[in-house]
Design an enzyme around this catalytic site. Structure first.
Site, short mmCIF file in Angstrom:
data_model
loop_
_atom_site.label_atom_id
_atom_site.label_comp_id
_atom_site.label_asym_id
_atom_site.label_seq_id
_atom_site.Cartn_x
_atom_site.Cartn_y
_atom_site.Cartn_z
N HIS A 249 27.97 26.38 38.98
CA HIS A 249 27.60 25.19 38.19
C HIS A 249 27.04 25.67 36.85
O HIS A 249 27.04 26.88 36.55
CB HIS A 249 26.58 24.35 38.96
CG HIS A 249 25.40 25.13 39.46
ND1 HIS A 249 24.46 25.69 38.61
CD2 HIS A 249 25.01 25.49 40.71
CE1 HIS A 249 23.55 26.32 39.32
NE2 HIS A 249 23.86 26.23 40.60
N GLY B 11 18.10 33.56 37.51
CA GLY B 11 17.59 32.27 37.04
C GLY B 11 16.13 32.06 37.39
O GLY B 11 15.68 32.44 38.47
N GLN C 8 20.56 37.07 53.96
CA GLN C 8 19.44 36.34 53.38
C GLN C 8 19.29 34.92 53.97
O GLN C 8 18.46 34.15 53.51
CB GLN C 8 19.52 36.30 51.86
CG GLN C 8 20.59 35.41 51.28
CD GLN C 8 20.67 35.57 49.78
OE1 GLN C 8 21.09 36.60 49.26
NE2 GLN C 8 20.26 34.54 49.03
N MET D 221 20.00 22.13 38.65
CA MET D 221 21.34 22.36 39.20
C MET D 221 21.25 23.35 40.35
O MET D 221 20.50 24.32 40.28
CB MET D 221 22.27 22.90 38.12
CG MET D 221 22.63 21.86 37.10
SD MET D 221 23.91 22.48 36.00
CE MET D 221 24.04 21.09 34.90
N GLY E 103 24.14 26.17 35.73
CA GLY E 103 23.08 27.20 35.76
C GLY E 103 23.70 28.59 35.79
O GLY E 103 23.31 29.48 35.02
N HIS E 104 24.69 28.77 36.67
CA HIS E 104 25.37 30.07 36.75
C HIS E 104 26.07 30.38 35.41
O HIS E 104 26.02 31.51 34.92
CB HIS E 104 26.45 30.04 37.84
CG HIS E 104 25.93 29.83 39.22
ND1 HIS E 104 26.25 28.72 39.97
CD2 HIS E 104 25.11 30.58 40.01
CE1 HIS E 104 25.67 28.80 41.17
NE2 HIS E 104 24.96 29.91 41.21
N GLY F 111 28.27 31.75 44.53
CA GLY F 111 29.41 30.87 44.31
C GLY F 111 29.04 29.40 44.28
O GLY F 111 27.87 29.05 44.16
N ALA F 112 30.08 28.52 44.40
CA ALA F 112 29.95 27.08 44.15
C ALA F 112 29.26 26.93 42.79
O ALA F 112 28.19 26.33 42.67
CB ALA F 112 29.19 26.38 45.28
P1 AMP Z 1 22.81 31.37 43.73
O1 AMP Z 1 24.30 31.31 43.60
O2 AMP Z 1 22.18 30.06 44.07
O3 AMP Z 1 22.34 32.51 44.58
O4 AMP Z 1 22.27 31.69 42.28
C1 AMP Z 1 22.72 32.79 41.55
C2 AMP Z 1 21.86 32.96 40.33
O5 AMP Z 1 21.92 31.77 39.54
C3 AMP Z 1 20.39 33.18 40.68
O6 AMP Z 1 19.83 34.12 39.78
C4 AMP Z 1 19.79 31.81 40.46
O7 AMP Z 1 18.41 31.84 40.14
C5 AMP Z 1 20.61 31.32 39.29
N1 AMP Z 1 20.58 29.85 39.22
C6 AMP Z 1 20.84 28.99 40.24
N2 AMP Z 1 20.65 27.72 39.81
C7 AMP Z 1 20.25 27.79 38.52
C8 AMP Z 1 19.89 26.83 37.53
N3 AMP Z 1 19.90 25.52 37.79
N4 AMP Z 1 19.54 27.26 36.32
C9 AMP Z 1 19.52 28.60 36.03
N5 AMP Z 1 19.85 29.56 36.91
C10 AMP Z 1 20.21 29.16 38.14
#
Ligand code: AMP
Length: 281
Positions: free
Chosen positions: A34, A147, A61, A184, A36-37, A31-32
């Site tokens: 952006h 990502g 985790q 991001m 990238g997600h 969540g939160a």
């Molecule tokens: P998170 O919410 O941080 O656990 O990320 C969820 C998914 O989004 C994971 O596969 C991350 O690698 C991917 N992710 C987070 N930040 C980015 C980014 N800036 N660019 C691409 N993928 C991202």
């Protein structure tokens, strides 16, 4: 877009959908959300008839309770954001739904979990492996999207899929950056404007190592120079900076045509932990 908070309803909904013989994509997140997600969601909606995005801040985790408490949570904004994408289902279980008992098993990833993130975050990858296994078992996605930003996590997930025979293809999506170059991250929400500017030093350090190594400097020397420059910056606390094989995450001493090589780093800025990496080859 359907918002589902329990496993039974999600399973039932997917069971009905699968009668149409469709492909299902899964985007696991904490969540939160952006850009990238959203990029992961976009890839999934392009390649599948149905996309599930999960939002779950996974306690298993987090090795640091303060980090877990401070992790940004913006559920309503996330749902609003997702409803403007092609996402079909957002799965937002609470902790009890995912972990009826917190006495969960542990997964060991061998060498992969003892370096970089694993060295500084004990049990982090076990927690990632467990939650991703649960999501894969619940959703049984044809494809799951991750990502490059979390490069070691990608290596962990690929091993998980291979070793546990999950029938899911893993797609890796390039890191999305702010215009400044800052990767991001949900954690960036906790940085001030000055903090964001300071955090950019990590990306600059990675790029410096890359250009030095590609310019012929020895990996060891390139790392010494870049670490020294980063350690001299006030309010920037470097945790690690390493050049590694992108698949095994083991340190390398030079470039080889046979292997993909990346430079990875982690640091604290304003008590916020940031990570980043770029491919060298
Ligand atoms: P998170 O919410 O941080 O656990 O990320 C969820 C998914 O989004 C994971 O596969 C991350 O690698 C991917 N992710 C987070 N930040 C980015 C980014 N800036 N660019 C691409 N993928 C991202």
């Amino acid at each position: 877009m359907k918002v589902i908070d329990n496993i039974a309803e999600l399973r039932m909904t997917l069971f009905e959908e699968r009668r149409k013989n469709i492909k299902v994509g899964l985007v696991p997140t904490m969540g939160a959300l952006h850009g990238g997600h959203l990029n992961l969601i976009e890839q999934s909606t392009k390649q599948n008839e149905l996309t599930v995005c999960s939002i779950f801040v996974n306690p298993a985790q987090f090795n640091n309770p303060e980090d877990l408490n401070n992790y940004p949570r913006r559920l309503q904004e996330d749902i609003d954001l997702l409803s403007n994408t092609g996402c079909d289902i957002v799965f937002i279980p609470d902790v009890e739904e995912v972990y009826p008992s917190m006495d969960v098993l542990k997964i060991s990833f061998g060498k992969l979990e003892n370096v970089l993130e694993g060295e500084f975050r004990p049990d982090h990858f076990s927690g990632v492996g467990i939650v991703v296994s649960k999501l894969f078992n619940i959703v049984t996605p044809n494809t799951a999207y991750f990502g490059q930003k979390d490069l070691q996590q990608v290596a962990i997930i690929k091993k998980l899929v291979r070793d546990l025979n999950f029938d899911t293809t893993v797609v890796v999506v390039p890191t999305v950056r702010e215009l400044s170059g800052l990767a991001m991250s949900s954690r960036n929400l906790r940085l001030s404007d000055e903090g964001k500017e300071c955090a950019l030093n990590l990306y600059e350090g990675l790029r410096k190592v890359k250009s030095s190594v590609l310019g012929g400097m020895e990996v060891k020397q390139a790392l010494v120079n870049a670490r020294k420059a980063l350690e001299d910056i006030g309010d920037f606390d470097l945790e690690y900076l390493e050049v590694v094989n992108s698949l095994t995450m083991e340190s390398v001493t030079g470039l080889s045509v046979a292997n993909e090589v990346s430079v990875c780093g982690a640091a604290y800025v304003e008590k916020v932990r940031i990570i980043d990496n770029i491919y060298i080859t």
